[in-house]
Design a protein around this motif. Structure first.
Motif, mmCIF file in Angstrom:
data_model
loop_
_atom_site.group_PDB
_atom_site.id
_atom_site.type_symbol
_atom_site.label_atom_id
_atom_site.label_comp_id
_atom_site.label_asym_id
_atom_site.label_seq_id
_atom_site.Cartn_x
_atom_site.Cartn_y
_atom_site.Cartn_z
ATOM 1 N N LEU A 236 0.832 -1.211 0.000
ATOM 2 C CA LEU A 236 0.000 0.000 0.000
ATOM 3 C C LEU A 236 0.865 1.259 0.000
ATOM 4 C CD1 LEU A 236 -2.830 -0.950 2.530
ATOM 5 C CD2 LEU A 236 -2.891 -1.014 0.035
ATOM 6 N N VAL A 237 1.897 1.244 0.802
ATOM 7 C CA VAL A 237 2.825 2.379 0.825
ATOM 8 C C VAL A 237 3.512 2.506 -0.531
ATOM 9 C CG1 VAL A 237 4.848 3.365 1.959
ATOM 10 C CG2 VAL A 237 3.194 2.063 3.301
ATOM 11 N N ARG A 238 3.917 1.371 -1.044
ATOM 12 C CA ARG A 238 4.601 1.319 -2.347
ATOM 13 C C ARG A 238 3.722 1.926 -3.441
ATOM 14 N NH1 ARG A 238 5.432 -2.512 -6.564
ATOM 15 N NH2 ARG A 238 7.630 -2.776 -7.113
ATOM 16 N N ARG A 239 2.449 1.536 -3.457
ATOM 17 C CA ARG A 239 1.527 2.028 -4.485
ATOM 18 C C ARG A 239 1.309 3.532 -4.355
ATOM 19 N NH1 ARG A 239 -3.714 -0.613 -3.495
ATOM 20 N NH2 ARG A 239 -2.440 -2.462 -3.870
ATOM 21 N N THR A 240 1.175 4.003 -3.110
ATOM 22 C CA THR A 240 0.960 5.433 -2.886
ATOM 23 C C THR A 240 2.140 6.245 -3.392
ATOM 24 O OG1 THR A 240 -0.403 4.978 -0.940
ATOM 25 C CG2 THR A 240 0.506 7.197 -1.137
ATOM 26 N N LEU A 241 3.349 5.794 -3.107
ATOM 27 C CA LEU A 241 4.541 6.506 -3.571
ATOM 28 C C LEU A 241 4.652 6.455 -5.093
ATOM 29 C CD1 LEU A 241 6.995 5.318 -0.809
ATOM 30 C CD2 LEU A 241 6.575 7.708 -1.391
ATOM 31 N N ALA A 242 4.382 5.303 -5.663
ATOM 32 C CA ALA A 242 4.511 5.158 -7.111
ATOM 33 C C ALA A 242 3.541 6.067 -7.868
ATOM 34 C CB ALA A 242 4.284 3.701 -7.511
#
Length: 369
Positions: free
Chosen positions: A126-132
């Motif tokens: 989820l963090v990864r997707r938000t940053l991407a």
């Protein structure tokens, strides 16, 4: 090489020092990590973010939340939407691996039981997707946590999986240790090992680097210092051009180390009409804790049209005990119709012995009758 635009940048600092699961030991240093990293990011010698652009959990402001997945998701999403230049996300705590091999970031109520990790932690995806998907031109992720924790028995089988998860698209990722080694949180230390060395570098600089402390420079310094003290060698991924972005000026090269001399130099340059030079030295002195420098920095920024940042520095000066700044805030609050706030600041300045504030307070109280 450059510093980010503080008004177009955002930071979200996540970290938890207490856990309800008895198998997840407390990390008291994490609270200090968050507080002092926020100071570095909002200080003029650092990234100079306005305080409201650096979101973190604080005991004095519990309404900020950041203790549950919903609150964290809301703040991360807002920061990702608002940031145009830099989006920085920091996490310190226990990193756990679920049965599926996915990385989870622990919350205060996270369970270390393998079958409950996914239900109680934050999936890193989820963090990864938000940053991407963030708008920011530069995205930075700093992880100070273990990637094994108690959820698996053998890291060797998951090292490549975790390392792959850390390669966030378009994001520079700094990790406190390799995927197959735990991070260090020495007992009774003021900070965790990685964040402690990071803070030392941001505060004091290093003679081995140039004027700016870029992400690449920061990583290279920590890669030398941490293993020499028996800690894991940190990792860096996906620098590309963002690796040249700086988080602070290198204070070794500031030229003047005495805050009193900084204020004198700033005043001299201001008299000569060198506003940019005066702002630079007032920033340096303000970062060293000089309330008069904070007030004068606010004055110059106001004059140059940077009213939001000017107000921030004037408020910091008043909160740091500068009587003139208290008086100015009282008068400006009066003029804008906020009489309760005006009375509060004028009362504080008058009680501390400023005659002008006492006179203005009398006038204000007569008008409020």
């Amino acid at each position: 090489m450059r510093l980010p635009d503080p008004l177009r940048s955002r930071a979200v600092l996540l970290g938890f020092d207490k856990y309800t699961d008895p198998d997840l030991p407390g990390l008291p240093a994490v609270a200090r990590n968050i507080d002092d990293l926020a100071t570095a990011l909002t200080s003029p010698w650092g990234t100079a973010l306005p305080d409201k652009h650096c979101v973190r959990r604080r005991e004095a402001a519990p309404t900020v939340g950041l203790a549950d997945a919903l609150s964290i998701g809301a703040h991360l999403g807002a920061a990702a939407e608002e940031a145009e230049d830099l989006l920085l996300v920091y996490y310190a705590g226990h990193g756990l691996i679920g049965p599926d091999g996915e990385l989870y970031l622990s919350l205060p109520g996270t369970s270390s039981k393998p079958d409950l990790v996914a239900w109680t932690g934050i999936p890193f995806s989820l963090v990864r997707r938000t940053l991407a998907n963030a708008r920011a031109g530069s995205r930075v992720l700093i992880l100070d946590c273990c990637f094994s924790g108690l959820a698996i028995d053998a890291m060797a089988t998951t090292a490549s999986v975790v390392a792959g998860q850390l390669a966030v698209a378009g994001t520079c990722t700094l990790a406190s240790s390799p995927a197959n080694r735990p991070s260090s949180a020495p007992v009774d230390a003021s900070y965790t090992a990685y964040t402690g060395e990071l803070l030392d570098l941001l505060r004091y600089g290093t003679a081995d680097a140039a004027e700016f402390l870029t992400l690449q420079t920061i990583h290279e310094h920590l890669s030398r210092v941490l293993p020499g003290k028996g800690h894991p060698r940190p990792e860096l991924r996906n620098t590309h051009t963002v690796g040249h972005l700086a988080l602070a000026r290198n204070r070794v090269h500031s030229g003047i180390s005495d805050p009193v001399a900084m204020v004198r130099e700033a005043a001299r340059l201001d008299r000569l009409g060198d506003s940019a030079g005066a702002v630079r030295w007032y920033r340096e002195a303000a970062g060293s804790g000089r309330p008069d420098a904070m007030r004068e920095l606010g004055r110059l920024l106001e004059r140059d049209g940077s009213r939001v940042e000017a107000g921030m520095w004037r408020l910091r000066a008043a909160e740091s005990g500068d009587l003139a700044a208290m008086h100015e805030l009282g008068v400006s609050s009066w003029h804008t119709g906020n009489l309760a706030q005006a009375e509060s600041w004028l009362s504080r300045a008058a009680a501390a012995g400023l005659p002008e504030a006492a006179e203005d307070l009398k006038r204000l109280l007569r008008r409020r009758k």
